[in-house]
Design an enzyme around this catalytic site. Structure first.
Site, PDB file in Angstrom:
ATOM      1  N   GLY A  48     -13.106   3.826  -5.171  1.00 47.35           N
ATOM      2  CA  GLY A  48     -12.307   2.614  -4.995  1.00 47.35           C
ATOM      3  C   GLY A  48     -12.541   1.838  -3.712  1.00 47.35           C
ATOM      4  N   GLU A 102      -9.627   4.015   2.750  1.00 43.20           N
ATOM      5  CA  GLU A 102      -9.178   4.188   1.358  1.00 43.20           C
ATOM      6  C   GLU A 102      -8.850   2.816   0.772  1.00 43.20           C
ATOM      7  OE1 GLU A 102      -9.061   5.576  -1.321  1.00 43.20           O
ATOM      8  OE2 GLU A 102      -7.513   7.132  -1.430  1.00 43.20           O
ATOM      9  N   ASP A 103      -8.889   2.701  -0.546  1.00 47.54           N
ATOM     10  CA  ASP A 103      -8.531   1.433  -1.182  1.00 47.54           C
ATOM     11  C   ASP A 103      -7.026   1.232  -1.256  1.00 47.54           C
ATOM     12  OD1 ASP A 103      -8.221   3.513  -3.001  1.00 47.54           O
ATOM     13  OD2 ASP A 103      -9.173   2.483  -4.676  1.00 47.54           O
ATOM     14  N   ASP A 106      -0.858   5.219  -2.914  1.00 47.07           N
ATOM     15  CA  ASP A 106       0.175   5.084  -3.945  1.00 47.07           C
ATOM     16  C   ASP A 106       1.245   6.153  -3.673  1.00 47.07           C
ATOM     17  OD1 ASP A 106       1.105   4.003  -6.490  1.00 47.07           O
ATOM     18  OD2 ASP A 106       0.342   5.798  -7.450  1.00 47.07           O
ATOM     19  N   LYS A 134       1.569   0.999  -1.278  1.00 46.37           N
ATOM     20  CA  LYS A 134       2.773   0.754  -2.091  1.00 46.37           C
ATOM     21  C   LYS A 134       3.906   1.589  -1.502  1.00 46.37           C
ATOM     22  CE  LYS A 134       0.338   0.238  -6.543  1.00 46.37           C
ATOM     23  NZ  LYS A 134       0.011   0.951  -7.805  1.00 46.37           N
ATOM     24  N   PHE A 155       0.763  -1.853 -10.787  1.00 44.04           N
ATOM     25  CA  PHE A 155      -0.648  -1.497 -10.878  1.00 44.04           C
ATOM     26  C   PHE A 155      -1.540  -2.697 -10.552  1.00 44.04           C
ATOM     27  CE2 PHE A 155      -4.664  -0.363 -12.819  1.00 44.04           C
ATOM     28  CZ  PHE A 155      -4.783   0.946 -12.386  1.00 44.04           C
ATOM     29  N   VAL A 156      -2.555  -2.477  -9.736  1.00 45.86           N
ATOM     30  CA  VAL A 156      -3.483  -3.548  -9.374  1.00 45.86           C
ATOM     31  C   VAL A 156      -4.930  -3.149  -9.676  1.00 45.86           C
ATOM     32  CG1 VAL A 156      -2.085  -4.692  -7.601  1.00 45.86           C
ATOM     33  CG2 VAL A 156      -3.463  -2.714  -6.980  1.00 45.86           C
ATOM     34  N   ASP A 162     -10.026   0.076  -9.955  1.00 46.41           N
ATOM     35  CA  ASP A 162     -10.302  -0.007 -11.388  1.00 46.41           C
ATOM     36  C   ASP A 162      -9.068   0.226 -12.242  1.00 46.41           C
ATOM     37  OD1 ASP A 162     -10.172   2.855 -10.807  1.00 46.41           O
ATOM     38  OD2 ASP A 162     -10.863   3.105 -12.867  1.00 46.41           O
ATOM     39  N   ARG A 168     -13.708  -3.065 -11.136  1.00 49.58           N
ATOM     40  CA  ARG A 168     -14.059  -2.794  -9.737  1.00 49.58           C
ATOM     41  C   ARG A 168     -14.856  -3.934  -9.101  1.00 49.58           C
ATOM     42  NH1 ARG A 168     -12.798   2.528  -8.649  1.00 49.58           N
ATOM     43  NH2 ARG A 168     -13.239   4.049 -10.262  1.00 49.58           N
TER      44      ARG A 168
HETATM   45  P1  IMP Z   1      -2.175   8.584  -4.493  1.00 51.84           P
HETATM   46  O1  IMP Z   1      -2.657   9.998  -4.305  1.00 51.84           O
HETATM   47  O2  IMP Z   1      -1.081   8.523  -5.516  1.00 51.84           O
HETATM   48  O3  IMP Z   1      -1.789   7.901  -3.223  1.00 51.84           O
HETATM   49  O4  IMP Z   1      -3.329   7.814  -5.223  1.00 51.84           O
HETATM   50  C1  IMP Z   1      -4.317   7.158  -4.586  1.00 51.84           C
HETATM   51  C2  IMP Z   1      -5.415   6.819  -5.559  1.00 51.84           C
HETATM   52  O5  IMP Z   1      -4.887   6.442  -6.830  1.00 51.84           O
HETATM   53  C3  IMP Z   1      -6.180   5.618  -5.080  1.00 51.84           C
HETATM   54  O6  IMP Z   1      -7.279   5.987  -4.290  1.00 51.84           O
HETATM   55  C4  IMP Z   1      -6.612   4.950  -6.370  1.00 51.84           C
HETATM   56  O7  IMP Z   1      -7.830   5.499  -6.811  1.00 51.84           O
HETATM   57  C5  IMP Z   1      -5.531   5.312  -7.356  1.00 51.84           C
HETATM   58  N1  IMP Z   1      -4.554   4.223  -7.536  1.00 51.84           N
HETATM   59  C6  IMP Z   1      -3.256   4.224  -7.145  1.00 51.84           C
HETATM   60  N2  IMP Z   1      -2.641   3.076  -7.466  1.00 51.84           N
HETATM   61  C7  IMP Z   1      -3.574   2.304  -8.081  1.00 51.84           C
HETATM   62  C8  IMP Z   1      -3.560   0.969  -8.619  1.00 51.84           C
HETATM   63  O8  IMP Z   1      -2.557   0.229  -8.605  1.00 51.84           O
HETATM   64  N3  IMP Z   1      -4.742   0.526  -9.140  1.00 51.84           N
HETATM   65  C9  IMP Z   1      -5.872   1.275  -9.170  1.00 51.84           C
HETATM   66  N4  IMP Z   1      -5.927   2.515  -8.667  1.00 51.84           N
HETATM   67  C10 IMP Z   1      -4.797   3.031  -8.125  1.00 51.84           C
END
Ligand code: IMP
Length: 177
Positions: A48, A102-103, A106, A134, A155-156, A162, A168
């Site tokens: 990402g 990181e992208d 979440d 977020k 969700f984005v 992606d 992407r």
């Molecule tokens: P976390 O472990 O829940 O913080 O997830 C992080 C990863 O989930 C990111 O690196 C993304 O790959 C994916 N992710 C979380 N939210 C989104 C979204 O809104 N769009 C796309 N990918 C997401």
């Protein structure tokens, strides 16, 4: 409103190319100032972060090393919470100033897991850069020092992010309608 279909879902424009570019430049300036006396080891989190990382690194003008890692799998529009091992971490971390790019953060579970993995190797410091955060989705307390944009819990897709493997390559970021 600029609409877009990715696979079975409708998205609307959320952050334009110009907005992203301006913020990435700003972050680059801040990171350059903060790391002027250090030579960070930048770890870009694939897949990402590839586009953000590429644009951000052009705006950071301190000597640095850059490497890529990969961790969690993420399917569909909600976090699986199922974090995989860290792949590609073959740099000497001990004593280094590590900057993770990181992208999106979440739930924060992926970054927490990565921080714990890195900490075992005794780095001098570890800071996180995330284009998007977020706050309402965070499940663990996590300090992300450099955040591009705080966004609602929706969700984005685009600019590296992606939906089920697609989107992407978009220049902008779109939000699920
Ligand atoms: P976390 O472990 O829940 O913080 O997830 C992080 C990863 O989930 C990111 O690196 C993304 O790959 C994916 N992710 C979380 N939210 C989104 C979204 O809104 N769009 C796309 N990918 C997401």
């Amino acid at each position: 409103m600029h609409m877009l279909q990715v696979k079975d879902k409708e998205f609307e424009l959320y952050l334009s190319e110009g907005e992203l570019g301006r913020r990435v430049k700003e972050l680059g300036r801040i990171i350059t100032a903060d790391y002027k006396d250090r030579q960070p080891l930048v770890l870009g989190v694939l897949n990402g972060a590839f586009m953000f990382l590429s644009d951000l690194m052009k705006e950071v003008s301190v000597p640095l090393e850059l490497s890529f890692i990969k961790l969690a799998s993420y399917e569909g529009t909600s976090s699986t919470g199922n974090v995989k091992e860290v792949i590609g971490l073959n740099h000497q971390i001990k004593g280094r100033h590590v900057l993770v790019v990181e992208d999106i953060v979440d739930t924060g579970l992926s970054m927490t897991h990565l921080q714990e993995t890195l900490a075992k190797q005794m780095p001098a410091s570890v800071e996180l850069v995330s284009l998007l955060l977020k706050p309402a989705a965070l499940k663990v307390p996590l300090e992300v020092k450099y955040v591009g944009f705080e966004i609602p819990n929706k969700f984005v897709v685009g600019y590296g992010l992606d939906y089920d493997g697609y989107g992407r390559n978009l220049k902008e970021i779109y939000q699920l309608k």
